[in-house]
Design an enzyme around this catalytic site. Sequence first.
Site, mmCIF file in Angstrom:
data_model
loop_
_atom_site.group_PDB
_atom_site.id
_atom_site.type_symbol
_atom_site.label_atom_id
_atom_site.label_comp_id
_atom_site.label_asym_id
_atom_site.label_seq_id
_atom_site.Cartn_x
_atom_site.Cartn_y
_atom_site.Cartn_z
ATOM 1 N N LYS A 164 -7.328 -5.813 -2.671
ATOM 2 C CA LYS A 164 -8.395 -5.121 -1.615
ATOM 3 C C LYS A 164 -8.695 -3.744 -2.221
ATOM 4 O O LYS A 164 -7.867 -3.084 -2.902
ATOM 5 C CB LYS A 164 -7.426 -4.857 -0.533
ATOM 6 C CG LYS A 164 -6.789 -6.270 0.279
ATOM 7 C CD LYS A 164 -5.809 -5.887 1.473
ATOM 8 C CE LYS A 164 -6.306 -4.686 2.246
ATOM 9 N NZ LYS A 164 -5.016 -4.141 3.252
ATOM 10 N N LYS B 65 0.845 -1.053 -0.031
ATOM 11 C CA LYS B 65 0.188 -0.033 -0.015
ATOM 12 C C LYS B 65 0.752 1.164 -0.178
ATOM 13 O O LYS B 65 1.997 1.015 -0.047
ATOM 14 C CB LYS B 65 -0.948 0.163 1.230
ATOM 15 C CG LYS B 65 -0.298 0.020 2.575
ATOM 16 C CD LYS B 65 -1.293 0.344 3.710
ATOM 17 C CE LYS B 65 -2.322 -0.696 3.782
ATOM 18 N NZ LYS B 65 -3.275 -0.472 4.787
#
Length: 249
Positions: free
Chosen positions: A87, A29
Amino acid sequence: MLLLISPDSVEEALDCAKAAEHLDIVDVKKPDEGSLGANFPWVIREIRAAVPADKPVSATVGDVPYKPGTVAQAALGAVVSGATYIKVGLYGCTTPDQAIEVMRGVVRAVKDYRPDAFVVASGYADAHRVGCVNPLALPDIAHRSGSDAAMLDTAVKDGTRLFDHVPPESCAEFVRRAHEAGLLAALAGSVRTADLGELARIGTDIIGVRGAVCEGGDRNAGRIRPELVAAFRAEMDRHVQEHAAAAAG
């Protein structure tokens, strides 16, 4: 419970590789772009190459808007780059129908390319602060869209934590709904070691952390340290074992 750790660079991923025996999923991320900020495709590729082949790599595609086509392309980019867990932070979806539409596009884009990829519909414990879908709607959204897991994180990283917004009994309801739908349940959001007993008790499948294994507990300024990953995992396993023993007794 599975432990998901989120490095934000190749250098941190190498530190994760040093602690590979203590974690289950390496999650890519970019924290300075949001709770589920997306990193660059080349960073996903480099992290995939840096961590052991038996450790799946997860990638966030962002705190996404209600733009199903845009999000589907982003998700495809993540899986093409080497992630097998995808995700999606449903930040811009204000209704379950919008969220389902976005996630259906993601599921098709990802699984047409790689059928064994794992799609995670992610919402926010503090949804009331940003105007997105109710946290307890996520299991149904994930199920109806064909996703594999439902996840809660926190949208605003201001020191408040998962249980500050969704108390343990409500998280237990989230996990129950996910399991009834045949999904895995993932929980994150400034999770600390003090939360592990509750997370084990309610049957969480995946715990996502960053700050808890960074120097000084700082997800932005701190760097992931292998020894902190090892210590967190040891405490997590202790709570899981204690809960299993109590349940068996």
